[in-house]
Design a protein around this motif. Structure first.
Motif, PDB file in Angstrom:
ATOM      1  N   VAL B 486      49.372  43.209  44.955  1.00 21.25           N
ATOM      2  CA  VAL B 486      49.372  42.029  44.085  1.00 21.25           C
ATOM      3  C   VAL B 486      49.899  42.423  42.709  1.00 21.25           C
ATOM      4  N   SER B 487      49.395  43.515  42.181  1.00 21.50           N
ATOM      5  CA  SER B 487      49.850  43.955  40.862  1.00 21.50           C
ATOM      6  C   SER B 487      51.339  44.283  40.887  1.00 21.50           C
ATOM      7  N   ILE B 488      51.786  44.954  41.946  1.00 23.69           N
ATOM      8  CA  ILE B 488      53.207  45.312  42.023  1.00 23.69           C
ATOM      9  C   ILE B 488      54.058  44.049  42.171  1.00 23.69           C
ATOM     10  N   THR B 489      53.601  43.102  42.967  1.00 27.35           N
ATOM     11  CA  THR B 489      54.340  41.848  43.116  1.00 27.35           C
ATOM     12  C   THR B 489      54.501  41.153  41.769  1.00 27.35           C
ATOM     13  N   LEU B 490      53.411  41.032  41.039  1.00 23.79           N
ATOM     14  CA  LEU B 490      53.456  40.321  39.759  1.00 23.79           C
ATOM     15  C   LEU B 490      54.336  41.070  38.752  1.00 23.79           C
TER      16      LEU B 490
END
Lengths: 773, 773
Positions: B486-490
């Motif tokens: 999730v963090s990498i996507t954002l």
């Protein structure tokens, strides 16, 4: 026309002969055989049965003293044999570019290439996995190894792989079958498993980069037996690959041009027609990618594989010609393969522009474009370096200048140096006899005064395994301060003697007195009650219990890779003094007799002890001079007997041709000297003890156009005993020759027989002296 | 003569004042105070109680962006705080020459020096032992820290230690008591304990060499958080030492001039008179001993400690003068110490001749003699780099050129680069916003077209933590392929947006379309049912169970050092889009309100999450922009309230002045911007959201002799709310300013009050826009 049929038969026969000759490395060419034809790099690559031994040699392609040594590896995480190749293994995992020849510890194995066909495996395994994941069956029937050329049929893929090299460049020629899925794999994670206790390998960083469809670059930075190696490579392909698959650990990537990590692999993918050859040139540099590119462009600009292979072969021919012999085919194969192994290292680790990784791990530049390393000195000071002084005198100076660079940085000379980096393997400071020997032999090209400072400092500067303040304080090494104390005491006394001699030559009287005194400290560990050199504690008491058969390894025991029996004989600087310790010639001879006949009834032997005759273990270096000691005690015929036996039974031309690790040329150098009839028991005193020559003839070109020759009448295993000797045509009774005899171009003639001539060489004045100059 | 007594009193008073001022770092000089007087390097060096936090800063001496950062270490194997110094520790083990400021992982600590008196310990412990074996009590009352100067009384030995430095040289001034056994110890084994799981430190090789009685040289080669560091040092002593004791592991040596090994220490032994000063200069090089010598001779030829200290202080004064402020003493101390911390790195790791260790670990040469590293980009792209663009524009170009060298070698820009070496710490590719921001701000000195190729390649080249083929395939990062998904996507969506903007500027329409599409992929992880960004698996299903309060660390969880609450707000490129996702301003404001008030009832927090206001955690970077988001949703007075609260309660001038790791300038940069009244929510769009200024005045010299100024009427914790704003004298209602406003030298005036003016900045057109140019 009528001869057509016959012509066909002749042609067919010629083809058979050519095929055979090719497999024998061109042994049957017309005219005098090229010496390279006798070199069988498969000698020493694997035990023929479980009771025999390998030399831990590798069979691949190298030029003399080359940086790149391109050879097949039969294991994913090669540990034993340390060369990466075991003749008994049935599969090959690929071809890596750097190898060690004959060592007991494994390292290097840089940049593995492997050609394959078929589907790429989609599950490359976890990040720790060793190997490309690919291996192929092969047979020795479809394998050829010669100087500068290796080939093998990879049966799983139907690919013929051929290898050759220049100093810095490995050249591969892969003949593929028709296949739309042909690949050349690159594995940068191929190395010894990191789980080894000592010198664990760990890849610090690596990269693979696709420059264009013809070109790959990359590097790996690795710590292992060599503390730090940086290996940059530049690879060019003769055919453009269609695509590249880059793999980091467990993740595969297509359409990626660069990948970084610690466990990297790549697959270059081709569509090949039947018998299509794809060539690859891989240049290495220990300094930078730019230097790797330069190494390639300077050394190997074109794509003519056969020319490169021929050039490599010619380089070998030149080097091998430094000793010409006559003997049986088997003897020639053992002898020239031995010379080949002796010239496989030390390796020039400098780039073509002279850049190299210095001992302090900074980047330096060698004005002479040469920086040699792989100095297995505990082994090679005994006979390999004395051999180099005779037939590689220019390189000897370069070796010394390279070793001096470590002294300048570390304050002491190399002990065991790999890739320019001290690893403190083994004991002693045996760069000292190498340098002192060269100084007395008048080798040009190094500064003797500076070298003297180096050998002296190397014996006064405390360093690992060499506690010299302890040495001078106790006048022996106490086992409770420094393990392997008996071996270190004995070997250090010898190094001291060497420095004393050079001090004397340079009129450094105080130094001479200091070191000559130290050279007799071996006496302080002689236990008159047992008749052995034994360990003392720092309180002066003997270490108990004592068992002369008990082996030590590399620590935790007073003896190094041997036992008290094997170390008893190590006083090469004063054999007469050693004889005196046991009470004279008779007692000494009786002890030698017992040594050569006593079967070991003790528990476990050290893994390095092998090639036994009683307690004598030709498979490891502590024994190497012992068979010659009867010359010093009035029974030279026993030296002849045992030397002949060793030459004829502990060497052969099979894959298990050595009685133990070949040890970077030392095991070969023993054969080369001994087969000619003499051996440097003390490698630095200019004296060679005479043994039992097995060759018919040998000649060594020496200075000023002269040639030293040996001729042997009636040689052979059935005739081990010297009947008579002539030196320059005159009867000769001494059991030794000197360096002067060799370099003046003498002619030495032996007459051999089946029974000992106990009158020859047995007078007191026939014994080898302490000093030969 | 009659005034003698009075003169005496005045002199004495002056001395008291001088002494006091010295302890306050010259705060009370006549005339306008030097800005350096406000810098308190002890801020951020240790929690004041067990519930507070340190910034993990170090208090020692450095010049701006210096290579050598010479500072006391309070632990033998410093791990936490990563700076090596904890204000709460009662003893100092010595002074090492390299440090990290504010990081969460420890490394460096090269070449520890420690002055002592008394008997040398004869049992230095085993080879693994950390530390010199010596430590001394000290008190903060006898400790002074200022820009370019640090001193402390080592009470156990009665030695006053003073430190200063140049870029490459640490200078020590030790004032000894009378003692016949005074020593200066050198410890080359001082480093993080090797037992750490990740980035374990291991010393690959080291040497200490006594050149003469004034000079020591040596090196250590170490692998750790930085994969490979070579640290060569050359040390000169103002007084000849009488003897040197060299120690390797457990063996001590006297009368030895050089020692090699992995665990090396030395004691230089002196006979000192009372108050005798012994000075030491230690020059470092990451390349070679020769370069270390050259660094010393070029930078610090003499022995004038005070002059070096003054020069360092003057360098700081010049750098700190780039922003001039008025405010309370406490605010000035926090502000200028923050600026000092922001300018403590990136560090120039090139030698004076330009040599440096390149990303591929070869040696390269920088034509501009500068190669910057220590890029903690996940932290610093947010506000520290935007700050550099304003006040260090030349260095910004040098930072970019240095980062570009990694791209040239690796194929992608740095993620977290230490000592020139990528360590893949944290997530994202946030060199991209740094470079794109600089390009739009018109920073000179780097090639924008090449930089574009680099930022583009960095988002197309799969590399650790950045599986871009997965990104384009799934249009989100599946957690079962790449953790922290999730963090990498954002964060990747934001990097994509940055590249899209630069593509547009350079008329690369296809690229623009590709990246602008990717920049909206964050939507694919928005779960309308929960109202959070959640992890999906590659099969498209949500990862269950989901708890928005559950923390992730650095792997094994979809969120990086935070939870779903903290990561919800990370769409800086399209806050309007984010607001739309939750259903508009009202819903968004309600969610913000909940965020700032929801007490965490879940289990363990991530260790990096601290400085809480509800779920807001100012101690770690994911929260840093969130308080400003009310500006985007029509309730700017809540931004003002929370920003004011953070400025006034989560920063102070004590050793625990930061709410968490200071993170190489980011935590300070947040204060610097926010204290002036604005903050770059999107660090690359040229827009600064307005918060709540706490300073009375600030001015930043900008181009062409212009000055951007901020004046605040009625600032203070009691007056957090903006009543009105003027820009260049005209009423201003927007909740943002632009880069153009700053560089044109605008004057921004705030009127503050205790109650919100809910009419200000609340119209739709007052919201910060997506693009500020």
């Amino acid at each position: 026309m009528k001869n057509n049929k016959l012509a066909g038969v002749i042609k067919k026969s010629l083809l058979v002969i050519l095929a055979a000759s090719q497999q024998l490395s061109y042994a049957q060419n017309s005219g005098p055989a090229r010496l390279v034809s006798y070199v069988k790099p498969l000698i020493g690559t694997g035990a023929v049965d479980k009771n025999s031994l390998s030399g831990s040699n590798f069979p691949g392609a190298t030029v003399p003293f080359g940086f790149v040594q391109l050879s097949p590896d039969t294991q994913d995480g090669p540990d034993d044999p340390a060369s990466g190749y075991d003749y008994n293994d049935k599969t090959i995992v690929g071809f890596s570019h750097t190898h060690l020849s004959g060592t007991g510890v494994s390292d290097l194995f840089d940049v593995l290439l492997m050609p394959t066909t078929g589907e790429l495996k989609t599950e490359p395994g976890n990040a720790e996995q060793k190997g490309s994941g690919y291996r192929s069956a092969y047979t020795h029937g479809e394998e050829t190894a010669g100087p500068g050329y290796y080939s093998v049929m990879l049966k799983d893929y139907g690919i013929k792989a051929e290898l050759t090299s220049t100093v810095h460049v490995g050249m591969h020629r892969y003949t593929f079958p028709q296949n739309s899925q042909s690949h050349i794999l690159i594995d940068l994670n191929h190395s010894l498993n990191k789980k080894r206790d000592y010198w664990a390998c760990k890849i610090i960083g690596a990269e693979i980069r696709v420059i264009d469809q013809h070109t790959i670059e990359g590097y790996r930075i690795i710590t292992g037996w060599a503390k730090l190696r940086k290996v940059y490579f530049h690879a060019e392909f003769s055919k453009p690959f269609d695509s590249a698959t880059l793999v980091s650990g467990s993740s595969q990537h297509r359409d990626l041009s660069v990948i970084n990590g610690s466990n990297l692999k790549a697959a270059l993918n081709f569509n090949t027609t039947d018998n299509e050859q794809v060539l690859v040139k891989v240049a290495l540099s220990p300094v930078s990618m730019e230097n790797a590119r330069q190494n390639l462009s300077v050394e190997l600009p074109g794509w003519d594989f056969d020319r490169v292979s021929t050039q490599s072969s010619n380089k070998w021919e030149t080097e091998l010609s430094k000793i010409k012999i006559d003997g049986t085919q088997t003897q020639k194969e053992i002898f020239y393969t031995g010379l080949y192994h002796a010239f496989t290292q030390p390796n020039n680790i400098a780039d073509v522009n002279g850049d190299y990784q210095a001992t302090d791990l900074s980047i330096a530049n060698a004005p002479d474009k040469a920086h040699y390393s792989t100095f297995s000195l505990w082994d090679t000071y005994r006979a390999a370096h004395p051999l180099y002084t005779l037939v590689q005198s220019e390189k000897t100076a370069a070796f010394i200048n390279s070793m001096m660079r470590q002294y300048t940085s570390y304050g002491y000379l190399p002990i065991w140096q790999l890739w320019g980096d001290e690893n403190y393997c083994m004991i002693g400071n045996h760069a000292i006899p190498v340098i002192v020997d060269a100084a007395f032999k008048g080798i040009k090209g190094f500064d003797v005064e500076k070298a003297y400072q180096a050998v002296k400092a190397s014996l006064l500067t405390d360093h690992p395994g060499s506690p010299f303040s302890t040495w001078e304080k106790y006048q022996y090494i106490p086992e409770d301060i420094q393990s392997q104390s008996v071996s270190i005491t004995l070997e250090t006394a010898y190094d001291d003697w060497c420095v004393a001699q050079l001090a004397k030559k340079l009129n450094k009287t105080d130094d001479y007195n200091r070191f000559i005194k130290r050279s007799e400290f071996y006496r302080n560990l002689y236990n008159t009650k047992t008749g052995f050199f034994q360990a003392k504690k720092k309180d002066g008491n003997w270490l108990e219990p004592f068992n002369p058969l008990q082996y030590g390894g590399n620590g935790g025991n007073p003896y190094t890779e041997g036992n008290a029996w094997q170390y008893f004989w190590y006083v090469p600087q004063n054999v007469e003094g050693l004889i005196g310790l046991v009470g004279g010639d008779a007692a000494f001879n009786a002890k030698l007799d017992q040594f050569f006949t006593l079967e070991d009834k003790s528990a476990e032997k050290n893994g390095n002890a092998s090639g036994f005759i009683g307690q004598y273990a030709h498979g490891n270096e502590p024994s190497h001079h012992i068979a010659y000691l009867y010359d010093y005690s009035g029974q030279p015929w026993k030296t002849q007997m045992y030397v002949s036996r060793i030459l004829n039974t502990l060497y052969n031309n099979s894959s298990s041709g050595y009685a133990g690790n070949e040890d970077c040329g030392q095991m070969s150098a023993w054969y080369i000297f001994s087969a000619m009839g003499f051996y440097p028991v003390n490698p630095a005193n200019g004296v060679y003890a005479i043994g039992s020559p097995v060759l018919k003839h040998a000649e060594i070109p020496v200075a000023d156009g002269k040639t030293f020759t040996v001729d042997v009448n009636n040689p052979g295993a059935a005739n081990p005993y010297i009947q008579s000797v002539k030196l320059n045509g005159k009867p000769y009774h001494k059991t030794y020759i000197t360096q002067g005899d060799i370099v003046s171009g003498s002619r030495l003639e032996f007459a051999m027989g089946a029974k000992p001539n106990k009158a020859w060489g047995t007078k007191p004045e026939d014994k080898p002296p302490v000093w030969g100059y």
